[in-house]
Design a protein around this motif. Sequence first.
Motif, PDB file in Angstrom:
ATOM      1  N   ALA A 615      98.743 -70.695  -5.722  1.00  0.00           N
ATOM      2  CA  ALA A 615      99.075 -71.908  -4.992  1.00  0.00           C
ATOM      3  C   ALA A 615      98.704 -73.152  -5.792  1.00  0.00           C
ATOM      4  N   ALA A 616      97.614 -73.084  -6.540  1.00  0.00           N
ATOM      5  CA  ALA A 616      97.189 -74.235  -7.338  1.00  0.00           C
ATOM      6  C   ALA A 616      98.231 -74.546  -8.405  1.00  0.00           C
ATOM      7  N   TYR A 617      98.772 -73.504  -9.031  1.00  0.00           N
ATOM      8  CA  TYR A 617      99.784 -73.740 -10.069  1.00  0.00           C
ATOM      9  C   TYR A 617     101.056 -74.301  -9.455  1.00  0.00           C
ATOM     10  N   ARG A 618     101.493 -73.751  -8.332  1.00  0.00           N
ATOM     11  CA  ARG A 618     102.727 -74.229  -7.709  1.00  0.00           C
ATOM     12  C   ARG A 618     102.594 -75.689  -7.291  1.00  0.00           C
ATOM     13  N   ALA A 619     101.419 -76.049  -6.747  1.00  0.00           N
ATOM     14  CA  ALA A 619     101.205 -77.439  -6.356  1.00  0.00           C
ATOM     15  C   ALA A 619     101.190 -78.342  -7.584  1.00  0.00           C
ATOM     16  N   PHE A 620     100.538 -77.897  -8.621  1.00  0.00           N
ATOM     17  CA  PHE A 620     100.475 -78.672  -9.869  1.00  0.00           C
ATOM     18  C   PHE A 620     101.875 -78.885 -10.432  1.00  0.00           C
ATOM     19  N   TYR A 621     102.692 -77.840 -10.452  1.00  0.00           N
ATOM     20  CA  TYR A 621     104.028 -77.906 -11.037  1.00  0.00           C
ATOM     21  C   TYR A 621     104.911 -78.886 -10.266  1.00  0.00           C
ATOM     22  N   HIS A 622     104.850 -78.837  -8.924  1.00  0.00           N
ATOM     23  CA  HIS A 622     105.774 -79.636  -8.118  1.00  0.00           C
ATOM     24  C   HIS A 622     105.256 -81.054  -7.870  1.00  0.00           C
ATOM     25  N   GLU A 623     103.954 -81.248  -7.861  1.00  0.00           N
ATOM     26  CA  GLU A 623     103.410 -82.544  -7.482  1.00  0.00           C
ATOM     27  C   GLU A 623     103.094 -83.430  -8.682  1.00  0.00           C
ATOM     28  N   GLN A 624     102.818 -82.825  -9.826  1.00  0.00           N
ATOM     29  CA  GLN A 624     102.600 -83.613 -11.031  1.00  0.00           C
ATOM     30  C   GLN A 624     103.953 -83.892 -11.677  1.00  0.00           C
ATOM     31  N   PRO A 625     104.387 -85.129 -11.798  1.00  0.00           N
ATOM     32  CA  PRO A 625     105.746 -85.425 -12.294  1.00  0.00           C
ATOM     33  C   PRO A 625     105.988 -84.971 -13.728  1.00  0.00           C
ATOM     34  N   LEU A 626     104.932 -84.888 -14.546  1.00  0.00           N
ATOM     35  CA  LEU A 626     105.129 -84.520 -15.949  1.00  0.00           C
ATOM     36  C   LEU A 626     104.789 -83.061 -16.243  1.00  0.00           C
ATOM     37  N   ALA A 627     104.422 -82.297 -15.216  1.00  0.00           N
ATOM     38  CA  ALA A 627     104.094 -80.882 -15.449  1.00  0.00           C
ATOM     39  C   ALA A 627     105.325 -80.119 -15.923  1.00  0.00           C
ATOM     40  N   ARG A 628     106.436 -80.282 -15.232  1.00  0.00           N
ATOM     41  CA  ARG A 628     107.651 -79.546 -15.580  1.00  0.00           C
ATOM     42  C   ARG A 628     108.157 -79.906 -16.980  1.00  0.00           C
ATOM     43  N   PRO A 629     108.344 -81.196 -17.328  1.00  0.00           N
ATOM     44  CA  PRO A 629     108.806 -81.501 -18.694  1.00  0.00           C
ATOM     45  C   PRO A 629     107.870 -80.972 -19.778  1.00  0.00           C
ATOM     46  N   THR A 630     106.560 -81.069 -19.543  1.00  0.00           N
ATOM     47  CA  THR A 630     105.617 -80.623 -20.564  1.00  0.00           C
ATOM     48  C   THR A 630     105.675 -79.114 -20.741  1.00  0.00           C
ATOM     49  N   LEU A 631     105.669 -78.376 -19.651  1.00  0.00           N
ATOM     50  CA  LEU A 631     105.692 -76.914 -19.745  1.00  0.00           C
ATOM     51  C   LEU A 631     107.014 -76.410 -20.310  1.00  0.00           C
ATOM     52  N   LEU A 632     108.127 -77.042 -19.925  1.00  0.00           N
ATOM     53  CA  LEU A 632     109.414 -76.627 -20.481  1.00  0.00           C
ATOM     54  C   LEU A 632     109.500 -76.939 -21.982  1.00  0.00           C
ATOM     55  N   ALA A 633     108.920 -78.060 -22.394  1.00  0.00           N
ATOM     56  CA  ALA A 633     108.907 -78.388 -23.827  1.00  0.00           C
ATOM     57  C   ALA A 633     108.069 -77.377 -24.607  1.00  0.00           C
ATOM     58  N   LEU A 634     106.926 -76.984 -24.063  1.00  0.00           N
ATOM     59  CA  LEU A 634     106.096 -75.971 -24.721  1.00  0.00           C
ATOM     60  C   LEU A 634     106.852 -74.649 -24.848  1.00  0.00           C
ATOM     61  N   SER A 635     107.532 -74.246 -23.784  1.00  0.00           N
ATOM     62  CA  SER A 635     108.295 -72.998 -23.824  1.00  0.00           C
ATOM     63  C   SER A 635     109.436 -73.087 -24.831  1.00  0.00           C
ATOM     64  N   THR A 636     110.115 -74.236 -24.872  1.00  0.00           N
ATOM     65  CA  THR A 636     111.220 -74.408 -25.827  1.00  0.00           C
ATOM     66  C   THR A 636     110.720 -74.300 -27.255  1.00  0.00           C
ATOM     67  N   CYS A 637     109.633 -74.972 -27.546  1.00  0.00           N
ATOM     68  CA  CYS A 637     109.070 -74.932 -28.889  1.00  0.00           C
ATOM     69  C   CYS A 637     108.680 -73.500 -29.263  1.00  0.00           C
ATOM     70  N   GLY A 638     108.029 -72.800 -28.342  1.00  0.00           N
ATOM     71  CA  GLY A 638     107.629 -71.423 -28.611  1.00  0.00           C
ATOM     72  C   GLY A 638     108.807 -70.488 -28.781  1.00  0.00           C
ATOM     73  N   LEU A 639     109.841 -70.664 -27.942  1.00  0.00           N
ATOM     74  CA  LEU A 639     111.004 -69.783 -28.008  1.00  0.00           C
ATOM     75  C   LEU A 639     111.774 -69.985 -29.306  1.00  0.00           C
ATOM     76  N   VAL A 640     112.038 -71.247 -29.677  1.00  0.00           N
ATOM     77  CA  VAL A 640     112.754 -71.512 -30.923  1.00  0.00           C
ATOM     78  C   VAL A 640     111.939 -71.029 -32.115  1.00  0.00           C
ATOM     79  N   GLY A 641     110.635 -71.268 -32.082  1.00  0.00           N
ATOM     80  CA  GLY A 641     109.791 -70.805 -33.168  1.00  0.00           C
ATOM     81  C   GLY A 641     109.771 -69.301 -33.291  1.00  0.00           C
ATOM     82  N   MET A 642     109.775 -68.600 -32.167  1.00  0.00           N
ATOM     83  CA  MET A 642     109.770 -67.140 -32.189  1.00  0.00           C
ATOM     84  C   MET A 642     111.057 -66.585 -32.778  1.00  0.00           C
ATOM     85  N   VAL A 643     112.181 -67.214 -32.479  1.00  0.00           N
ATOM     86  CA  VAL A 643     113.474 -66.717 -32.931  1.00  0.00           C
ATOM     87  C   VAL A 643     113.736 -67.062 -34.396  1.00  0.00           C
TER      88      VAL A 643
END
Length: 686
Positions: A615-643
């Motif tokens: 529940a803490a993560y879900r609240a953080f993701y939806h209520e913090q306006p920059l949580a989603r852009p930051t986490l998606l950017a981290l995933s993008t960087c990791g995914l492109v780097g892995m490939v």
Amino acid sequence: MKLPAVRRTLIRTLFALLAAVTAVLAGTVPANAQPGDAKVIVIGVPGLRWYDVEASPELTALVNQANVGSMSVKTAGPHTCPIDGWLTINAGARAWGSVPGKPCGELPPVVDGKVQNWSEYVDRQAEHHTGAPLGRLAESRPRICGFGPGAGVALARTDGTVTGWQSEFDLGKLASPNCGDAIVDAGPMPLRGRDEARRQVAELVTQARNSSPGAWVLLVGVSEELENAHQEPLVAMQLPPEDGARWLTSDSTRRPGLIQLSDVTATVLRGEAKPIDPAGPAQPGPLDGSEIHATGDVHTDAAAVIEDRLDANERFEHPRPVLVAVGITLLVVQLGALAWFVIRRSPRSRSTFVFTLLCQAGFFSAVFLSTVTSWWRWPEPAFSLYCVVLGLSALVAVLAKLVAKNYAFLPIALGTYLLLLVDGVLGTPLQVGSMFADGPVIGGRFYGFGNSTFAALAVGALVTAGWAAHKLIDRSRTQAALAVLAIGGAAIVVDGKPGWGTDFGGIIALTPAVLLMAWLVWRDRVSWRALVGIGLTGLVAVSAVAWLDYQRPPAERSHFGAFVARLLDGDVSDVLIRKLDMALAMFQNPGGWGMLLGVLLCMAATVLPDRVPSAAYRAFYHEQPLARPTLLALSTCGLVGMVLNDAGVALPAIMTGFALPLLVAHLVASERTATVSPESHLVQEQ
């Protein structure tokens, strides 16, 4: 200002920033003076170590008469047997000659003017996709002569034939005008009777120098004595020095006191492999090495020089083995703290668990700060490094907690980001001797940022950019997006600029991540058209940098320009296959599959937050306006780097090892705040 005007302003700023990044990344690195056209005599000694120089008065006497350094003998295989070292000199690129799992054995003899079983060594380069063009040295230097079995291998042509070669050393022939440059195999250092072998090597160097006044005499270690020998940088000396004894280096290592085997070939060929027959078959691609030259201050104390080289051995050998010990320690302590927290749920157990998470995150700056302590000069260097890194990790966690309390993740990310920016601009002095550097024994990267360093920089940059955007987004989404571009752009510049981070793969992964994050901050949503545009923009920027770097002279190019050269020469397929093999090698053991599973689960949590059982993560993701852009950017960087990176799944795994403790520590600490103070809210800041 109306929305269209804002959009035009942001787009113009974005392209201006990309143009500036491209210009800076394409900046030149000053070229050093190269050796002249003097005759080059290479004396190769498998297994010659600086301990041998220390133990030999004759070799010690040569130190103040020579430019000196350490020789990296990493070749294409897991070990460097004598056959691997001599083939590497033959090709000017890392070669593979030994058979995995078998002893090194004797060097192949030269029978009727041809190296026996030569076709097997040629086939082995194709089998292992080394891309080593066997025969390059002799085909490019027709008047070169050689002495001894190793020289026969080094001077074999593409078909295995050898000319101008003798099985025994001949001082008269070496001094003959018909002998241009020369390769001499002085024989391996024996496990017993080493004193006499050292004396003979020193005598051979003196004879070679006296026989050809004005010649460059290179004394180099070319391999380990045995297949399972402990690898360390070997001896490299060049006599006589032109303007005082200094440190050997090359543009392929960019480290004073360090060269590699392929630099020997580049020095003999004066930096360029020239075909004998222009009508013949297509010539191999550019040399992997660079000409050897001297740099730094004059040294006049042989004992101090030898001590420095022995210290360098300690600095190169211990970081990777100690990394395992430090990692296990942090994991065990963290799991113990987690168990205590799950069982007790007390304030003390919660604080302890958060502290261990912050220690793990602090580790990603401690690995670099440790080099400031010169731990390799302390008693018991390996244990000293272990204690220093753990102590610095704890110190970083304590300071972050004191400064920001429940938001301790921020100073840790910001500190790592700034530390690596400064290190990159200064030429990466904190890399050599750190656990994240590919030292000479590993031979992955001699300068700039490696994959592990890039992973730490990427997390630090994206988390810092997310925080900066969070502070600005209520005032203006445009300003918040520009902050992301500025912070991320600085990381891209430092990571990718030749002479700084010089990390080709890193900017390929980080550029689209920064652009995606800026777009999400600006528009709060992303379409397929935007994703394609972001991808193309990143590709154009990276391609422009590589092309501009390719325009520089071959000796001055970094990894960017070298890749373009190989691409244009049609020599890039082996490189790509070799990198793919390296990435897939991670899955040869269960650990690689475990990393992949963990990485995919973390990436899934960034796009499917409501499926995460917290529940803490879900609240953080939806209520913090920059949580989603930051986490998606981290995933993008990791995914492109892995490939696209030869590190494969290891790169996003390292990023996860840094980002996940920061996130969990913040969530656990914030959960305690919400419990203790009902008036507080998860998104409130201090």
